[in-house]
Design a protein around this motif. Structure first.
Motif, PDB file in Angstrom:
ATOM      1  N   ASP A 134       0.878  -1.167   0.000  1.00 27.71           N
ATOM      2  CA  ASP A 134       0.000   0.000   0.000  1.00 27.71           C
ATOM      3  C   ASP A 134       0.917   1.219   0.000  1.00 27.71           C
ATOM      4  O   ASP A 134       1.291   1.739   1.057  1.00 27.71           O
ATOM      5  CB  ASP A 134      -0.915  -0.016   1.229  1.00 27.71           C
ATOM      6  N   ASN A 135       1.310   1.635  -1.173  1.00 27.34           N
ATOM      7  CA  ASN A 135       2.309   2.687  -1.334  1.00 27.34           C
ATOM      8  C   ASN A 135       1.685   3.935  -1.944  1.00 27.34           C
ATOM      9  O   ASN A 135       1.109   3.871  -3.034  1.00 27.34           O
ATOM     10  CB  ASN A 135       3.461   2.182  -2.212  1.00 27.34           C
ATOM     11  N   GLN A 136       1.822   5.036  -1.255  1.00 25.54           N
ATOM     12  CA  GLN A 136       1.256   6.309  -1.714  1.00 25.54           C
ATOM     13  C   GLN A 136       2.277   7.414  -1.477  1.00 25.54           C
ATOM     14  O   GLN A 136       2.411   7.907  -0.354  1.00 25.54           O
ATOM     15  CB  GLN A 136      -0.052   6.604  -0.979  1.00 25.54           C
ATOM     16  N   THR A 137       2.986   7.758  -2.534  1.00 24.16           N
ATOM     17  CA  THR A 137       4.044   8.768  -2.435  1.00 24.16           C
ATOM     18  C   THR A 137       3.684  10.076  -3.114  1.00 24.16           C
ATOM     19  O   THR A 137       4.449  11.038  -3.021  1.00 24.16           O
ATOM     20  CB  THR A 137       5.349   8.253  -3.070  1.00 24.16           C
ATOM     21  N   GLY A 138       2.579  10.102  -3.834  1.00 27.07           N
ATOM     22  CA  GLY A 138       2.247  11.283  -4.607  1.00 27.07           C
ATOM     23  C   GLY A 138       2.921  11.313  -5.968  1.00 27.07           C
ATOM     24  O   GLY A 138       2.750  12.264  -6.736  1.00 27.07           O
ATOM     25  N   VAL A 139       3.684  10.271  -6.276  1.00 30.56           N
ATOM     26  CA  VAL A 139       4.379  10.161  -7.570  1.00 30.56           C
ATOM     27  C   VAL A 139       3.923   8.853  -8.193  1.00 30.56           C
ATOM     28  O   VAL A 139       4.391   7.772  -7.818  1.00 30.56           O
ATOM     29  CB  VAL A 139       5.917  10.196  -7.399  1.00 30.56           C
ATOM     30  N   GLY A 140       2.994   8.943  -9.141  1.00 35.88           N
ATOM     31  CA  GLY A 140       2.303   7.768  -9.667  1.00 35.88           C
ATOM     32  C   GLY A 140       3.197   6.661 -10.182  1.00 35.88           C
ATOM     33  O   GLY A 140       3.045   5.491  -9.807  1.00 35.88           O
ATOM     34  N   PHE A 141       4.128   6.987 -11.063  1.00 41.51           N
ATOM     35  CA  PHE A 141       4.998   5.958 -11.622  1.00 41.51           C
ATOM     36  C   PHE A 141       5.857   5.319 -10.534  1.00 41.51           C
ATOM     37  O   PHE A 141       6.079   4.108 -10.527  1.00 41.51           O
ATOM     38  CB  PHE A 141       5.889   6.524 -12.731  1.00 41.51           C
ATOM     39  N   PHE A 142       6.317   6.133  -9.612  1.00 39.96           N
ATOM     40  CA  PHE A 142       7.136   5.630  -8.509  1.00 39.96           C
ATOM     41  C   PHE A 142       6.341   4.656  -7.639  1.00 39.96           C
ATOM     42  O   PHE A 142       6.853   3.606  -7.234  1.00 39.96           O
ATOM     43  CB  PHE A 142       7.659   6.805  -7.693  1.00 39.96           C
ATOM     44  N   ASP A 143       5.080   4.968  -7.363  1.00 39.01           N
ATOM     45  CA  ASP A 143       4.221   4.040  -6.616  1.00 39.01           C
ATOM     46  C   ASP A 143       4.149   2.693  -7.337  1.00 39.01           C
ATOM     47  O   ASP A 143       4.218   1.636  -6.705  1.00 39.01           O
ATOM     48  CB  ASP A 143       2.806   4.600  -6.454  1.00 39.01           C
ATOM     49  N   HIS A 144       4.003   2.749  -8.655  1.00 37.86           N
ATOM     50  CA  HIS A 144       3.939   1.529  -9.462  1.00 37.86           C
ATOM     51  C   HIS A 144       5.220   0.707  -9.305  1.00 37.86           C
ATOM     52  O   HIS A 144       5.181  -0.522  -9.176  1.00 37.86           O
ATOM     53  CB  HIS A 144       3.712   1.922 -10.926  1.00 37.86           C
ATOM     54  N   MET A 145       6.370   1.377  -9.259  1.00 36.14           N
ATOM     55  CA  MET A 145       7.652   0.683  -9.095  1.00 36.14           C
ATOM     56  C   MET A 145       7.793   0.107  -7.682  1.00 36.14           C
ATOM     57  O   MET A 145       8.267  -1.016  -7.499  1.00 36.14           O
ATOM     58  CB  MET A 145       8.820   1.629  -9.389  1.00 36.14           C
ATOM     59  N   LEU A 146       7.367   0.867  -6.679  1.00 32.96           N
ATOM     60  CA  LEU A 146       7.417   0.355  -5.299  1.00 32.96           C
ATOM     61  C   LEU A 146       6.506  -0.854  -5.124  1.00 32.96           C
ATOM     62  O   LEU A 146       6.849  -1.800  -4.411  1.00 32.96           O
ATOM     63  CB  LEU A 146       7.034   1.458  -4.317  1.00 32.96           C
TER      64      LEU A 146
END
Length: 195
Positions: free
Chosen positions: A28-40
């Motif tokens: 459950d990753n929410q960083t505010g950076v969409g592509f980065f969330d996908h990578m995490l």
């Protein structure tokens, strides 16, 4: 339980990371950076490390501080969860294909951070994500996780595929390296007796 919880608050970012090394790859990753969330999400799913990450950053500047600081906090969480590293396999490697991309990763959970990075993205952006931030994430992660990390891109035409293959290859290597070796579950994997 090999778990950890880390918070990192600076003038640039506010980050919390929770991990469970013995998980199932729930995320459950929410960083505010969409592509980065996908990578995490890929990092969690393929390492089988449960991850919950929350980040708020100075997005009005760019995504750099957020991505880098998540790498730092996640590395700190990994080191904390591993403790004295008793019983882990320590070393692992993965050779991972994704369509046109092929990435090779080798790592050592040695407490001696070092990053070898032979990856070239053909574009500067994936959507609005700066591709140079992939390296920045892994630099922070390796440094604060105490990881010797070698990443070599063998092939790749598409930046999205190269980045995703990199995260997945690191994940698969991590999955093996953090596993407890049943043949040496009570020993630190070093002739020094400590890592």
């Amino acid at each position: 339980m090999r778990t950890a919880s880390v918070t990192r608050a600076t003038a640039e970012t506010d980050i919390s990371v929770e991990i469970n090394l013995d998980g199932t790859g729930t995320y459950d990753n929410q960083t505010g950076v969409g592509f980065f969330d996908h990578m995490l999400d890929q990092l969690s799913r393929h390492s089988l490390i449960d991850m919950t990450i929350r980040a708020k950053g100075d997005y009005h500047i760019d995504d750099h501080h957020t991505v880098e600081d998540v790498g730092i906090a996640l590395g700190q969480a990994l080191a904390q969860a591993l403790g004295d590293k008793r019983g882990i396999r320590r070393y692992a490697a993965c050779h991972l294909p994704m369509d046109d991309a092929q990435v090779r990763v080798a790592l050592d959970l040695s407490a001696r951070p070092y990053l070898i990075w032979n990856v070239e993205m053909p574009t500067q952006k994936i959507g609005r994500f700066d591709t140079e931030l992939v390296r920045e994430f892994f630099q922070g992660f390796a440094t604060h996780g105490g990881i010797t990390l070698h990443v070599d891109q063998l092939h790749g035409l598409n930046s999205h595929h190269i980045a995703e293959a990199t995260f997945k290859a690191v994940a698969r290597a991590l999955r093996e390296a953090v596993e407890v070796d049943p043949r040496k579950a009570d020993d630190v994997p070093s002739t020094k007796g400590a890592l």
